[in-house]
Enzyme design. Sequence first.
Site: not given
Length: 404
Positions: A138, A223, A252
């Site tokens: 993702f 990532d 985040k």
Amino acid sequence: MSQSPTRDDFDRYMVPNYSPQRTIPVRGEGSRLWDQDGREYIDFAGGIAVNALGHCHPALVSALKAQADTLWHLSNVYTNEPALALAKSLVERTFADKAYFCSSGGEANEAAFKLARRWAYDNVGAHKDKIVSFRQSFHGRTLFTVSVGGQPKYSEGFGPIPGRIEHAVYNDLDSVRALIDDETCAVVVEPMQGEGGVVPADPDFLSGLRMLCDEHQALLVFDEVQSGVGRSGHLYAYMHYGVTPDILTSAKALGGGFPVGAMLTTDRVAPSLAVGTHGSTYGGNPLACAVALAAVETIDTAEVLEGVMHRHALFKEHLEAINREYGIFKEVRGLGLLLGAEMAPAYEGRAKEILPLAMEEGLMALVAGPNVLRMAPSLVISEAEVREGMARLERAVARLVQDA
């Protein structure tokens, strides 16, 4: 006197791409939240690995308030002091030579994938444009990032999707060897798959990817939107593995709850994002960068990072104790304070059913797909809150098992 918004207002006024819980939190402090009725919850969700220092951490509040009195926004026609200070801090703490700022993890990955293709175009040719990613990965919700992501459900109905993207099997180096070639510009990987089930990479797998990328003159992109900024017990998970990427994305926890993203890269690669090739309206925003700098400086300390590893052991101990009593989990896994508990065969696909029961017991948690209960709490959650939260989780699990 105006009436407080309700959950029904969500259905009335907002696009239905989310399905939030009935409870509406209104206040947070540390690892606790309170709803409109004053009920308290312990937060094991952390805004999906975002609130790395909990809610309203004094260092972040202070940085935001100070910057709010000084300068809110400039276009990228200018630079600003908080952005430069954050870039310097990240470069000095990591492998990187250069930083690019944006507003989210999806934006950071979009920039990374564009940079990888542009670098290959500049240095080899237009034919070197293939990206190898992984099933169940993702990387965000833009059309490019859902295409690189290995979960077709996120791109279904939005086609045609960008081409020249192929997906290997995570932790299977032979599957990568079957796809990578001299037309590959990048291999994109999460050091720990988050949405894909909280699956850490095998060390040999990541080191093998590094060797394959070097062999085929491709860039290795990590990532670290979910695994970064202390979540693994290191500032970034690549440090845990000892494998250095060419490009790394972060978001985040980077802002501790304030929207900010970053792409980090080297002097060898960075020149391909020359003036005019890419941009972000809010990238490098002074408010975001001031808060992010405070977050990085607070998290990247021995006290916090060593504490993450201690808390990991505590979480795992409690989850395994719950499992010995109820037999609900097949496996407990993860790195640092990103943990996943995969459901046992008898409870296949029922992880999501735990969430409302946990809310009723005063605990916020997450899932990673239908079969994994996920936890991404504050990196500085207290041991007492871990124990109390686990007691609440056990009551929720007991209710699920009783109703099975």
